[in-house]
Write a protein that holds these residues in place. Structure first.
Motif, PDB file in Angstrom:
ATOM      1  N   ILE A   1    -103.382  42.478  -1.937  1.00  0.00           N
ATOM      2  CA  ILE A   1    -102.027  41.972  -1.696  1.00  0.00           C
ATOM      3  C   ILE A   1    -101.894  41.251  -0.356  1.00  0.00           C
ATOM      4  N   GLU A   2    -102.894  41.351   0.503  1.00  0.00           N
ATOM      5  CA  GLU A   2    -102.710  40.905   1.882  1.00  0.00           C
ATOM      6  C   GLU A   2    -102.563  39.393   2.028  1.00  0.00           C
ATOM      7  N   ASP A   3    -103.279  38.615   1.228  1.00  0.00           N
ATOM      8  CA  ASP A   3    -103.295  37.162   1.433  1.00  0.00           C
ATOM      9  C   ASP A   3    -102.093  36.438   0.834  1.00  0.00           C
ATOM     10  N   GLU A   4    -101.525  36.942  -0.264  1.00  0.00           N
ATOM     11  CA  GLU A   4    -100.440  36.227  -0.930  1.00  0.00           C
ATOM     12  C   GLU A   4     -99.178  37.070  -1.121  1.00  0.00           C
ATOM     13  N   VAL A   5     -99.325  38.274  -1.687  1.00  0.00           N
ATOM     14  CA  VAL A   5     -98.154  39.099  -1.992  1.00  0.00           C
ATOM     15  C   VAL A   5     -97.404  39.502  -0.721  1.00  0.00           C
ATOM     16  N   VAL A   6     -98.121  39.937   0.300  1.00  0.00           N
ATOM     17  CA  VAL A   6     -97.453  40.394   1.517  1.00  0.00           C
ATOM     18  C   VAL A   6     -96.745  39.249   2.245  1.00  0.00           C
ATOM     19  N   PRO A   7     -97.389  38.095   2.476  1.00  0.00           N
ATOM     20  CA  PRO A   7     -96.658  37.005   3.140  1.00  0.00           C
ATOM     21  C   PRO A   7     -95.428  36.552   2.359  1.00  0.00           C
ATOM     22  N   THR A   8     -95.545  36.471   1.038  1.00  0.00           N
ATOM     23  CA  THR A   8     -94.402  36.088   0.210  1.00  0.00           C
ATOM     24  C   THR A   8     -93.301  37.128   0.306  1.00  0.00           C
ATOM     25  N   SER A   9     -93.684  38.400   0.283  1.00  0.00           N
ATOM     26  CA  SER A   9     -92.702  39.479   0.370  1.00  0.00           C
ATOM     27  C   SER A   9     -91.980  39.470   1.703  1.00  0.00           C
ATOM     28  N   ARG A  10     -92.700  39.227   2.774  1.00  0.00           N
ATOM     29  CA  ARG A  10     -92.057  39.152   4.089  1.00  0.00           C
ATOM     30  C   ARG A  10     -90.999  38.046   4.101  1.00  0.00           C
ATOM     31  N   GLU A  11     -91.355  36.911   3.531  1.00  0.00           N
ATOM     32  CA  GLU A  11     -90.427  35.781   3.482  1.00  0.00           C
ATOM     33  C   GLU A  11     -89.172  36.112   2.675  1.00  0.00           C
TER      34      GLU A  11
ATOM     35  N   LEU B   1    -116.466  49.587   6.348  1.00  0.00           N
ATOM     36  CA  LEU B   1    -116.293  49.300   4.920  1.00  0.00           C
ATOM     37  C   LEU B   1    -116.844  47.932   4.530  1.00  0.00           C
ATOM     38  N   GLY B   2    -116.814  46.984   5.438  1.00  0.00           N
ATOM     39  CA  GLY B   2    -117.452  45.691   5.211  1.00  0.00           C
ATOM     40  C   GLY B   2    -117.107  45.051   3.880  1.00  0.00           C
ATOM     41  N   ASP B   3    -118.157  44.596   3.175  1.00  0.00           N
ATOM     42  CA  ASP B   3    -117.924  43.865   1.926  1.00  0.00           C
ATOM     43  C   ASP B   3    -117.677  44.786   0.726  1.00  0.00           C
ATOM     44  N   ALA B   4    -117.516  46.087   0.976  1.00  0.00           N
ATOM     45  CA  ALA B   4    -117.111  46.987  -0.104  1.00  0.00           C
ATOM     46  C   ALA B   4    -115.617  46.844  -0.395  1.00  0.00           C
ATOM     47  N   VAL B   5    -114.901  46.167   0.492  1.00  0.00           N
ATOM     48  CA  VAL B   5    -113.455  45.982   0.335  1.00  0.00           C
ATOM     49  C   VAL B   5    -113.174  44.831  -0.631  1.00  0.00           C
ATOM     50  N   GLU B   6    -112.227  45.036  -1.542  1.00  0.00           N
ATOM     51  CA  GLU B   6    -111.800  43.974  -2.464  1.00  0.00           C
ATOM     52  C   GLU B   6    -110.604  43.251  -1.847  1.00  0.00           C
ATOM     53  N   HIS B   7    -110.771  41.932  -1.598  1.00  0.00           N
ATOM     54  CA  HIS B   7    -109.720  41.130  -0.996  1.00  0.00           C
ATOM     55  C   HIS B   7    -109.124  40.101  -1.950  1.00  0.00           C
ATOM     56  N   ASP B   8    -109.766  39.831  -3.060  1.00  0.00           N
ATOM     57  CA  ASP B   8    -109.406  38.707  -3.922  1.00  0.00           C
ATOM     58  C   ASP B   8    -107.993  38.850  -4.484  1.00  0.00           C
ATOM     59  N   SER B   9    -107.086  37.979  -4.069  1.00  0.00           N
ATOM     60  CA  SER B   9    -105.695  38.055  -4.520  1.00  0.00           C
ATOM     61  C   SER B   9    -105.559  37.814  -6.013  1.00  0.00           C
ATOM     62  N   ALA B  10    -106.552  37.174  -6.627  1.00  0.00           N
ATOM     63  CA  ALA B  10    -106.508  36.925  -8.065  1.00  0.00           C
ATOM     64  C   ALA B  10    -106.617  38.214  -8.869  1.00  0.00           C
ATOM     65  N   MET B  11    -107.032  39.315  -8.222  1.00  0.00           N
ATOM     66  CA  MET B  11    -107.180  40.577  -8.935  1.00  0.00           C
ATOM     67  C   MET B  11    -105.838  41.135  -9.406  1.00  0.00           C
ATOM     68  N   THR B  12    -104.741  40.748  -8.771  1.00  0.00           N
ATOM     69  CA  THR B  12    -103.429  41.226  -9.218  1.00  0.00           C
ATOM     70  C   THR B  12    -103.164  40.760 -10.636  1.00  0.00           C
ATOM     71  N   SER B  13    -103.390  39.481 -10.899  1.00  0.00           N
ATOM     72  CA  SER B  13    -103.171  38.968 -12.266  1.00  0.00           C
ATOM     73  C   SER B  13    -104.311  39.350 -13.192  1.00  0.00           C
ATOM     74  N   ALA B  14    -105.545  39.462 -12.654  1.00  0.00           N
ATOM     75  CA  ALA B  14    -106.703  39.782 -13.497  1.00  0.00           C
ATOM     76  C   ALA B  14    -106.611  41.191 -14.074  1.00  0.00           C
TER      77      ALA B  14
END
Length: 336
Positions: free
Chosen positions: A187-197, A315-328
């Motif tokens: 949610i960090e890259d798209e959902v959170v910025p949109t929600s703040r707005e 945690l490094g690259d074990a973290v999932e960041h892909d914002s497309a996962m919300t719709s996927a």
């Protein structure tokens, strides 16, 4: 307990919110569930989250019974609508006006209340016009059956469209309920910025990644009896994405960080999501009262910047960041 505003609304909720997904009405006996709810009340939790689909409506009934006798005005009760319920007929699912209007009445009856503080669209319905859904929510608000409206696992674009319609109809969409944890940050890259707005706050579920971030799952060891990973009713499927050697090894390396902060691993995980200022509350569940009493200690914790950096490095690259996962990970059509 600490309290935060839910989005840009005037509603304050406990930043640790009790959720009864996968527990009440299914995993734990009703008397234990009631003890967990009472433990939550004892430690200052005032916000309780459920959904009509949990245990096919039984979870709402258990929560309603457990809260009986409490001053209603001192509580914030949340529930949701979308997934199939009841006999799973062709209209027992989705966000049609028919399903929403019937579902709110069923939820209120089971919860033994005249209104819910927050009524949430549990997923986005691709088969119902958004205008129909939002009009139904507007009517429910005007009828006094729900004070506020939120959603769960909607994309940034869906949030924007829903928010615009809500304003046209005379109410505000104030909350989003996504999965969020140290390991799942989509949610960090798209959902959170949109929600703040837009003035939307997050009520995040699974802050301990279905138990993985507690550190109880070890590489090469059988999962503890009764844990989420052994739950064949749905828990094992949800946790499977994290049950690999790389993730579990990295999680064990978080233990010294938690110890330095005088926190348990679970408390560190819950406190971590609360460092995000767009997060209004972290949902925590429990199968034993003592779990509630321990998790609530994450309230008000400030994690130093250096420790936050260390967590990212571990945690490094074990973290999932892909914002497309919300719709996927969302249903592309209504479940049968």
């Amino acid at each position: 307990m600490e309290f935060r505003y839910l989005g840009s609304s005037g509603l304050k909720i406990s930043e640790i919110t009790y959720g009864n997904w996968l527990t009440h009405g299914s995993q734990v006996e009703n008397d234990i569930a009631t003890q967990c709810v009472h433990a939550a009340l004892d430690v200052g939790i005032t916000s309780f989250d459920t959904a009509d689909v949990y245990a096919n409506t039984k979870a709402e009934s258990v929560l309603g019974d457990a809260l009986k006798g409490q001053r209603r005005e001192s509580l914030e009760i949340f529930t949701k609508v979308y997934w199939p319920t009841g006999p799973r007929g062709h209209n027992d699912v989705g966000l049609s006006r028919k399903h929403i209007m019937e579902s709110i009445d069923g939820s209120l009856t089971r919860l033994q209340t005249d209104y819910v503080d927050l009524y949430q669209a549990h997923r986005f319905d691709t088969e119902t016009p958004l205008e129909e859904t939002m009009q139904a929510f507007a009517d429910i608000v005007r009828q006094g059956k729900a004070l506020y409206i939120g959603v769960s696992e909607w994309t940034a674009a869906q949030l924007r469209a829903g928010h615009a319609l809500s304003k046209e109809l005379g109410f505000n969409l104030i909350s989003s309920q996504p999965q969020y944890s140290m390991l799942w940050r989509v949610i960090e890259d798209e959902v959170v910025p949109t929600s703040r707005e837009l003035g939307i706050g997050q009520i995040v579920w699974s802050p301990v990644a279905q138990g993985v971030l507690t550190g109880k799952y070890k590489v090469g060891q059988t999962p503890p009896a009764g844990s989420r990973a052994t739950d064949l009713k749905g828990g094992a499927d949800m946790i499977s994405r994290f049950m690999n050697d790389d993730v579990l090894t990295r999680v064990q390396k978080l233990e010294p960080i938690a110890a330095d902060l005088n926190l348990s691993m679970a408390q560190l995980a819950v406190a971590w999501v609360l460092q995000n200022d767009n997060v209004s509350a972290a949902l925590v569940g429990a199968s034993r009262p003592e779990q509630v009493r321990e998790n609530v200690k994450a309230a008000g914790v400030k994690i130093p910047a250096e420790s936050m950096k260390q967590i990212d490095e571990v945690l490094g690259d074990a973290v999932e960041h892909d914002s497309a996962m919300t719709s996927a990970t969302a249903p592309q059509s209504r479940p049968a």
